[in-house]
Design an enzyme around this catalytic site. Structure first.
Site, PDB file in Angstrom:
ATOM      1  N   HIS A 155      20.001  36.149  31.073  1.00 38.52           N
ATOM      2  CA  HIS A 155      20.797  35.595  29.962  1.00 38.52           C
ATOM      3  C   HIS A 155      22.083  34.940  30.464  1.00 38.52           C
ATOM      4  CE1 HIS A 155      18.137  37.903  27.281  1.00 38.52           C
ATOM      5  NE2 HIS A 155      18.338  38.922  28.103  1.00 38.52           N
ATOM      6  N   SER A 276      34.369   9.835  40.266  1.00 37.06           N
ATOM      7  CA  SER A 276      34.725   9.367  38.929  1.00 37.06           C
ATOM      8  C   SER A 276      35.532   8.079  39.041  1.00 37.06           C
ATOM      9  CB  SER A 276      35.547  10.434  38.200  1.00 37.06           C
ATOM     10  OG  SER A 276      36.175   9.896  37.051  1.00 37.06           O
ATOM     11  N   LYS A 282      37.268  14.218  41.268  1.00 35.12           N
ATOM     12  CA  LYS A 282      35.923  14.634  40.866  1.00 35.12           C
ATOM     13  C   LYS A 282      34.890  14.470  41.981  1.00 35.12           C
ATOM     14  CE  LYS A 282      34.601  15.781  37.442  1.00 35.12           C
ATOM     15  NZ  LYS A 282      34.153  14.945  36.320  1.00 35.12           N
ATOM     16  N   GLU A 289      21.668  16.129  38.216  1.00 29.70           N
ATOM     17  CA  GLU A 289      21.592  15.850  36.780  1.00 29.70           C
ATOM     18  C   GLU A 289      20.519  14.814  36.473  1.00 29.70           C
ATOM     19  OE1 GLU A 289      26.368  16.670  35.985  1.00 29.70           O
ATOM     20  OE2 GLU A 289      25.591  14.620  36.021  1.00 29.70           O
TER      21      GLU A 289
END
Length: 462
Positions: A155, A276, A282, A289
């Site tokens: 979980h 970024s 970043k 992704e």
């Protein structure tokens, strides 16, 4: 002019020609189409349907067409509708009537089924090879970081400590199952429909076993209706791709989480990260992704073909023209995702100190403390309740289980002894999981050897 022009008084419109053409997609199957045509011509000559001279001219002409395609000199024309007509037109323009005899005894229905099966076999093999490469990368990280402890989750909550190697091997076994599915898809495609013609076979004395052998098929499809209308083998390939992408998506989700500041378990290499345009600090896990995102399209390709097939009567229907785009796309997408994932895994940096720091939080020793009491005679359900109260005490004090005093433990149960401290030691907790498939070092070492053996056996089949 269309191949069926004798029956019609006018041609289709420019729009419907474009709408009905499959050439933009199936030109990817040019090599399979040419191989099938060469085998068909050789067989026609062997059984006496065409002359040996015609067969030799056809084979030589097809080789030249293939060379032109691969060199970029071949001009595809949308008016040819599909790869079969495109190749045949070019062949006939070059060698004349011999080229016009090539289509004797076959239909585009069995021709496209043959091309697609040959393509599916090759792509399944390519994907099996890419699958093996990723498994090597995962096992490499598991070996290089053997003994590193990280928190295991259920979980997404801290549950029990596990070895990082154990976690990596979980994905190795997923990929081993993916390999089996790809292998099954390859086997499903490994039967020849050539010679089934449009749907009912043909009056020519074709030798279907000969063409099957020439093309490397293991068998001949026994029913001509089924031969031209079956796309189960593509469903198998789409399914294998979808499940494999789903597994990669799960892996990439963890890479995304693990690379955050909140986890800090890994750092992806610069080669598999982006920055970024506005935030200089970043380092984004874009490629993980993207793999996660591309999975949706691959699953969609499977659903698309299932829906296309669900209400088709026998035998061939034009709907089947929609079968190839999804399979071609899924195979290419999965191959790219496997390659990208292997690169990320091989080059990522592991941060054991952050993993261990997190493993010390969340009371991961709680189950072992309950087991401690159960091994001393307290029913496990009662032991579970005792340790639950100890965890609650920790939450109220803002501390961990290993911060409690021996008096705290003794007050919770008289069964606790001084050696309870050993039950709170993370390496000892991990090492105690000695059952087959467990996370103890001895068990993981055995698992590692088994995973390597399975990988070696799979690699030997390529």
């Amino acid at each position: 002019m269309a191949l069926w022009s004798g029956r019609f008084m006018e041609n289709v419109s420019e729009f419907t020609q474009r709408f009905g053409a499959s050439l933009p997609v199936d030109k990817a199957l040019y090599a399979q189409d040419i191989a099938g045509s060469k085998a068909h011509a050789k067989m026609l000559a062997t059984v006496g349907v065409i002359s040996e001279d015609d067969a030799q001219q056809i084979a030589a002409g097809l080789d030249r067409v293939k060379a032109d395609i691969e060199s970029g000199d071949f001009m595809f024309d949308i008016n040819d509708e599909d790869i079969h007509m495109s190749v045949e037109k070019a062949l006939t323009a070059e060698i004349g009537d011999a080229g016009a005899r090539l289509h004797t005894g076959r239909s585009r229905n069995d021709q496209v089924a043959t091309d697609t099966r040959l393509y599916a076999k090759q792509r399944a093999t390519d994907l099996m090879r890419a699958n093996v490469a990723l498994r090597h990368a995962l096992i490499g990280q598991a070996e290089a970081n053997f003994g590193v402890i990280l928190p295991g989750y259920t979980h997404l909550q801290h549950a029990q400590p596990v070895l990082f190697s154990h976690h990596m091997l979980a994905y190795v076994w997923m990929l081993a199952r993916d390999y089996r599915r790809l292998q099954a898809a390859r086997d499903a495609a490994d039967a020849s429909p050539l010679g089934a013609a449009a749907l009912a076979g043909t009056t020519y004395p074709l030798d279907r076993q000969m063409t099957a052998g020439e093309l490397g098929f293991a068998s001949v499809i026994p029913n001509s209706l089924d031969a031209v209308s079956d796309r189960d083998f593509l469903l198998d390939l789409d399914y294998a791709c979808a499940v494999s992408c789903m597994h990669l998506s799960r892996l990439c989700e963890e890479l995304v989480l693990w690379s955050t500041s909140e986890f800090g378990f890994i750092e992806l290499s610069d080669a598999f990260s982006t920055g970024s345009s506005i935030m200089p600090q970043k380092k984004n896990p874009d490629f993980a992704e993207l793999i996660r995102g591309k999975t949706g399209r691959v699953i969609g390709n499977l659903v698309s073909l299932l829906v296309t097939m669900k209400a088709l009567p026998l035998a061939y229907n034009k709907d089947l023209q929609e079968d190839k785009y999804g399979a071609i796309d899924s195979a290419k997408t999965l191959e790219d995702c496997l390659q990208c994932a292997a690169g990320m895994i091989e080059t990522m940096s592991i941060k054991p100190e952050n993993m261990l720091k997190q493993a010390k939080l969340g009371h991961l020793a709680a189950t072992d403390v309950a087991d401690y009491l159960a091994k001393r005679g307290l029913p496990f359900r009662h032991a579970h309740e005792v340790v639950g109260h100890l965890v609650l005490l920790c939450e109220q004090r803002g501390c961990n289980l290993d911060d409690l005093s021996f008096d705290d433990f003794k007050a919770a149960s008289p069964l606790f002894e001084e050696d309870i401290v050993k039950a709170l030691d993370l390496p000892s907790i991990v090492a105690a999981r000695t059952t087959e498939g467990g996370t103890g070092e001895a068990a993981v070492a055995q698992q590692m050897e088994k995973a390597k053996a399975v990988l070696a056996a799979d690699e030997s089949l390529l």
